[in-house]
Design a protein around this motif. Structure first.
Motif, PDB file in Angstrom:
ATOM      1  N   GLY A 132      -3.577  -8.565   7.542  1.00 24.75           N
ATOM      2  CA  GLY A 132      -2.147  -8.306   7.511  1.00 24.75           C
ATOM      3  C   GLY A 132      -1.475  -8.569   6.183  1.00 24.75           C
ATOM      4  O   GLY A 132      -0.314  -8.254   5.993  1.00 24.75           O
ATOM      5  N   ASN A 133      -2.235  -9.109   5.240  1.00 26.29           N
ATOM      6  CA  ASN A 133      -1.606  -9.440   3.962  1.00 26.29           C
ATOM      7  C   ASN A 133      -1.517  -8.273   2.998  1.00 26.29           C
ATOM      8  O   ASN A 133      -0.875  -8.366   1.962  1.00 26.29           O
ATOM      9  CB  ASN A 133      -2.387 -10.560   3.274  1.00 26.29           C
ATOM     10  CG  ASN A 133      -1.873 -11.910   3.704  1.00 26.29           C
ATOM     11  OD1 ASN A 133      -0.912 -11.971   4.464  1.00 26.29           O
ATOM     12  ND2 ASN A 133      -2.513 -12.957   3.238  1.00 26.29           N
ATOM     13  N   ILE A 134      -2.189  -7.201   3.337  1.00 26.40           N
ATOM     14  CA  ILE A 134      -2.262  -6.084   2.418  1.00 26.40           C
ATOM     15  C   ILE A 134      -1.089  -5.150   2.698  1.00 26.40           C
ATOM     16  O   ILE A 134      -0.725  -4.928   3.854  1.00 26.40           O
ATOM     17  CB  ILE A 134      -3.634  -5.400   2.601  1.00 26.40           C
ATOM     18  CG1 ILE A 134      -3.889  -4.373   1.533  1.00 26.40           C
ATOM     19  CG2 ILE A 134      -3.771  -4.780   3.956  1.00 26.40           C
ATOM     20  CD1 ILE A 134      -5.336  -3.939   1.556  1.00 26.40           C
ATOM     21  N   SER A 135      -0.445  -4.635   1.626  1.00 25.78           N
ATOM     22  CA  SER A 135       0.724  -3.784   1.844  1.00 25.78           C
ATOM     23  C   SER A 135       0.281  -2.414   2.335  1.00 25.78           C
ATOM     24  O   SER A 135      -0.835  -1.975   2.065  1.00 25.78           O
ATOM     25  CB  SER A 135       1.506  -3.644   0.552  1.00 25.78           C
ATOM     26  OG  SER A 135       0.778  -2.850  -0.340  1.00 25.78           O
ATOM     27  N   ALA A 178      -4.093   3.987   0.709  1.00 21.20           N
ATOM     28  CA  ALA A 178      -4.871   4.512  -0.420  1.00 21.20           C
ATOM     29  C   ALA A 178      -6.335   4.122  -0.278  1.00 21.20           C
ATOM     30  O   ALA A 178      -7.238   4.961  -0.433  1.00 21.20           O
ATOM     31  CB  ALA A 178      -4.303   3.986  -1.732  1.00 21.20           C
ATOM     32  N   LEU A 179      -6.595   2.842   0.046  1.00 19.71           N
ATOM     33  CA  LEU A 179      -7.981   2.394   0.179  1.00 19.71           C
ATOM     34  C   LEU A 179      -8.683   3.162   1.290  1.00 19.71           C
ATOM     35  O   LEU A 179      -9.819   3.609   1.136  1.00 19.71           O
ATOM     36  CB  LEU A 179      -8.019   0.898   0.498  1.00 19.71           C
ATOM     37  CG  LEU A 179      -7.618  -0.038  -0.633  1.00 19.71           C
ATOM     38  CD1 LEU A 179      -7.581  -1.466  -0.122  1.00 19.71           C
ATOM     39  CD2 LEU A 179      -8.595   0.087  -1.777  1.00 19.71           C
ATOM     40  N   TYR A 180      -7.989   3.335   2.413  1.00 15.29           N
ATOM     41  CA  TYR A 180      -8.577   4.033   3.546  1.00 15.29           C
ATOM     42  C   TYR A 180      -9.003   5.444   3.146  1.00 15.29           C
ATOM     43  O   TYR A 180     -10.146   5.849   3.355  1.00 15.29           O
ATOM     44  CB  TYR A 180      -7.575   4.078   4.701  1.00 15.29           C
ATOM     45  CG  TYR A 180      -8.071   4.874   5.873  1.00 15.29           C
ATOM     46  CD1 TYR A 180      -9.063   4.367   6.692  1.00 15.29           C
ATOM     47  CD2 TYR A 180      -7.575   6.151   6.141  1.00 15.29           C
ATOM     48  CE1 TYR A 180      -9.541   5.099   7.756  1.00 15.29           C
ATOM     49  CE2 TYR A 180      -8.046   6.886   7.196  1.00 15.29           C
ATOM     50  CZ  TYR A 180      -9.032   6.360   8.008  1.00 15.29           C
ATOM     51  OH  TYR A 180      -9.514   7.099   9.045  1.00 15.29           O
ATOM     52  N   TRP A 181      -8.088   6.176   2.507  1.00  9.62           N
ATOM     53  CA  TRP A 181      -8.413   7.577   2.199  1.00  9.62           C
ATOM     54  C   TRP A 181      -9.469   7.683   1.114  1.00  9.62           C
ATOM     55  O   TRP A 181     -10.274   8.619   1.119  1.00  9.62           O
ATOM     56  CB  TRP A 181      -7.147   8.358   1.832  1.00  9.62           C
ATOM     57  CG  TRP A 181      -6.428   8.759   3.068  1.00  9.62           C
ATOM     58  CD1 TRP A 181      -5.334   8.158   3.608  1.00  9.62           C
ATOM     59  CD2 TRP A 181      -6.794   9.809   3.962  1.00  9.62           C
ATOM     60  NE1 TRP A 181      -4.998   8.774   4.783  1.00  9.62           N
ATOM     61  CE2 TRP A 181      -5.872   9.788   5.020  1.00  9.62           C
ATOM     62  CE3 TRP A 181      -7.812  10.760   3.977  1.00  9.62           C
ATOM     63  CZ2 TRP A 181      -5.934  10.689   6.078  1.00  9.62           C
ATOM     64  CZ3 TRP A 181      -7.869  11.661   5.032  1.00  9.62           C
ATOM     65  CH2 TRP A 181      -6.939  11.613   6.062  1.00  9.62           C
ATOM     66  N   ILE A 182      -9.493   6.730   0.181  1.00  7.96           N
ATOM     67  CA  ILE A 182     -10.543   6.800  -0.843  1.00  7.96           C
ATOM     68  C   ILE A 182     -11.908   6.584  -0.202  1.00  7.96           C
ATOM     69  O   ILE A 182     -12.878   7.293  -0.500  1.00  7.96           O
ATOM     70  CB  ILE A 182     -10.265   5.765  -1.954  1.00  7.96           C
ATOM     71  CG1 ILE A 182      -9.084   6.236  -2.792  1.00  7.96           C
ATOM     72  CG2 ILE A 182     -11.484   5.589  -2.838  1.00  7.96           C
ATOM     73  CD1 ILE A 182      -8.582   5.218  -3.762  1.00  7.96           C
ATOM     74  N   ASN A 200      -3.976  -3.294  11.408  1.00 10.38           N
ATOM     75  CA  ASN A 200      -3.603  -1.904  11.652  1.00 10.38           C
ATOM     76  C   ASN A 200      -2.103  -1.715  11.518  1.00 10.38           C
ATOM     77  O   ASN A 200      -1.348  -2.014  12.434  1.00 10.38           O
ATOM     78  CB  ASN A 200      -4.069  -1.514  13.064  1.00 10.38           C
ATOM     79  CG  ASN A 200      -3.840  -0.043  13.337  1.00 10.38           C
ATOM     80  OD1 ASN A 200      -3.168   0.628  12.563  1.00 10.38           O
ATOM     81  ND2 ASN A 200      -4.394   0.440  14.434  1.00 10.38           N
ATOM     82  N   PRO A 201      -1.639  -1.227  10.364  1.00  9.97           N
ATOM     83  CA  PRO A 201      -0.199  -1.066  10.173  1.00  9.97           C
ATOM     84  C   PRO A 201       0.347   0.263  10.697  1.00  9.97           C
ATOM     85  O   PRO A 201       1.521   0.556  10.495  1.00  9.97           O
ATOM     86  CB  PRO A 201      -0.049  -1.138   8.649  1.00  9.97           C
ATOM     87  CG  PRO A 201      -1.347  -0.646   8.118  1.00  9.97           C
ATOM     88  CD  PRO A 201      -2.388  -0.822   9.164  1.00  9.97           C
ATOM     89  N   VAL A 202      -0.493   1.074  11.355  1.00  7.98           N
ATOM     90  CA  VAL A 202      -0.040   2.406  11.777  1.00  7.98           C
ATOM     91  C   VAL A 202       0.881   2.288  12.989  1.00  7.98           C
ATOM     92  O   VAL A 202       0.530   1.657  13.976  1.00  7.98           O
ATOM     93  CB  VAL A 202      -1.245   3.297  12.120  1.00  7.98           C
ATOM     94  CG1 VAL A 202      -0.762   4.672  12.552  1.00  7.98           C
ATOM     95  CG2 VAL A 202      -2.162   3.420  10.932  1.00  7.98           C
ATOM     96  N   GLN A 203       2.061   2.923  12.872  1.00 12.92           N
ATOM     97  CA  GLN A 203       3.017   2.842  13.975  1.00 12.92           C
ATOM     98  C   GLN A 203       2.967   4.050  14.880  1.00 12.92           C
ATOM     99  O   GLN A 203       3.239   3.964  16.060  1.00 12.92           O
ATOM    100  CB  GLN A 203       4.432   2.669  13.429  1.00 12.92           C
ATOM    101  CG  GLN A 203       4.572   1.359  12.691  1.00 12.92           C
ATOM    102  CD  GLN A 203       5.999   1.098  12.288  1.00 12.92           C
ATOM    103  OE1 GLN A 203       6.917   1.619  12.880  1.00 12.92           O
ATOM    104  NE2 GLN A 203       6.183   0.282  11.266  1.00 12.92           N
TER     105      GLN A 203
END
Lengths: 224, 221
Positions: free
Chosen positions: B46-49, B55-59, B122-125
């Motif tokens: 949860g600390n990652i913006s 960006a990390l996910y898509w790379i 998981n920050p996806v809403q």
């Protein structure tokens, strides 16, 4: 004379572009000031590049239909000229950006898209060089050239328009039409596009002739 | 035509199932890549913006997809390719490969999503939009990568060539997908993303149609 009228036209138009583009009265505007003259030397590069890429794609398609290696000569050399124009476009754009936006590279969407487009065509050159057989090189080069062009068009024309750009004419910045109330710039801009494109085509055709001469000499050496 | 395609797809699946090491290899690739990112950014849950997450996910998905699709024209021998050449139309071959690779990329993306959610949070809403975007992204990736891997396989199939040929072509798709997934993460209304979804679909269509038209010429050589 019948063959060379367009070369004379190119020289005349470019002389006109240089003289009128640098000396003529230009609209005085905040931020842009005299750098608005970059219109004739930077923006025209992109027009020339796109026009020559269209020609290259046309000859790539023609090569795939006819398998005539002469079409491939035209495709590769027009792409080469287009890449030259693209690199010049990036460099002139960076110079211009330094004086108007304050940085050589500001991460503007159009700037990025142009850089990616150039990468695409550098990859095309590397692909061609990795193939040794000339017919196969021509065929696979033609296929990638068409494929890359299909990806290049949304990259250049669609994506930058979806976000704000620092370029004049985007994101609330007034564009060409708003600056140019008396059409003075247009009088140089349109001839400049034609002039630069003709110069690029001239470079391309000279190199095509060199390629063909080299091939003929090679064939003669092999056959003798 | 459709019968031919479905037969070819089932052939791809069988082939993949028989050589499980390739599939397992690429799945492990995704998991390890996610773990390396997790350790490198030093993020506790949860600390990652969210833009960084995105960006990390898509790379990671991009690199896994390039690796997964790169083998689509190499795993079979020249002789067998000649056999396909005689019995199947090139259009059926490219379409079946694109569809199969879409599925493969989608599995990779979902696996990556799962691992990401577990260890990076998981920050996806808006899950629906995110999954729809994954499907569209997988289609675009597979359409362009399948064609590029076909080209690269003709040119000695080295990994560098695959990467440099595919990255610039895939960037428009990647950028659109990243933007839509950012909207999904922020839980914005679907209306906001609608024009982007349509653009992504249009780019996919352009790439797929170009591949479909050009592949017969590539196949013949």
């Amino acid at each position: 004379m019948r063959q060379s009228w367009w070369k004379i036209l190119a020289i005349a138009l470019l002389l006109y572009t240089l003289i009128a583009g640098l000396l003529m009265e230009a609209p005085r505007l905040p931020i842009l000031n005299e750098t608005i003259r970059a219109l004739h030397f930077h923006v025209t590069m992109w027009f020339g590049m796109i026009l020559m890429l269209v020609v290259a794609v046309y000859y790539s398609i023609k090569y795939l239909r006819t398998n005539d290696i002469r079409n491939d000569d035209l495709a590769i050399e027009f792409t080469n000229s287009a890449i030259l124009f693209g690199v010049l476009g990036i460099v002139t754009g960076m110079l211009w950006a330094k004086f108007t936006w304050g940085d050589y590279w500001s991460g503007d969407p159009k700037q990025n898209a142009a850089a990616i487009g150039i990468l695409m065509y550098f990859a095309y050159l590397i692909l061609r060089n990795s193939l040794t057989d000339s017919q196969q090189r021509a065929r696979i080069g033609a296929i990638y050239n068409i494929f890359a062009f299909a990806a290049f068009i949304p990259l250049i024309f669609v994506l930058p328009r979806l976000t704000d750009s620092l370029h004049p004419g985007n994101g609330g910045n007034p564009g060409f039409n708003a600056y140019d109330l008396d059409s003075k710039l247009r009088a140089v801009f349109y001839p400049a596009i034609i002039g630069w494109t003709l110069l690029g085509s001239w470079i391309a055709t000279v190199r095509v002739r060199m390629r063909r001469v080299e091939r003929t000499i090679e064939d003669r050496m092999i056959n003798s | 035509m459709w019968k031919e395609i479905s037969v070819l797809i089932s052939k791809e699946v069988t082939l993949e199932w028989r050589q499980k090491f390739a599939l397992n290899g690429i799945l492990l690739y995704v998991v390890s890549a996610v773990f390396i990112t997790y350790l490198s950014v030093g993020a506790k849950q949860g600390n990652i913006s969210s833009p960084t997450w995105n960006a990390l996910y898509w790379i990671i998905i991009l690199f896994s997809a390039v690796n997964a699709v790169a083998k689509s024209f190499v795993q079979e021998h020249q002789g067998r390719q000649l056999y396909y050449y005689m019995i199947a139309s090139p259009e059926a071959i490219i379409l079946s490969k694109i569809i199969y690779n879409t599925g493969l990329t989608l599995i990779l993306a979902l696996l990556g999503y799962g691992v990401f959610s577990v260890i990076l949070g998981n920050p996806v809403q808006d899950q629906g939009l995110f999954i729809l975007n994954l499907v569209l992204g997988a289609m675009g990736f597979s359409a362009s990568l399948t064609m590029v891997s076909g080209i690269a396989s003709k040119a000695g199939n080295n990994a560098t060539l695959m990467a440099i040929l595919s990255f610039p072509v895939i960037i428009p798709i990647l950028l659109m997908a990243i933007r839509i997934s950012k909207n999904a993460m922020d839980g914005l209304d679907w209306n906001v993303s609608m024009d982007k979804l349509i653009t992504l679909l249009a780019i996919n269509a352009i790439v797929a149609v170009t591949g479909y038209i050009l592949f017969p010429y590539l196949w013949r050589s």
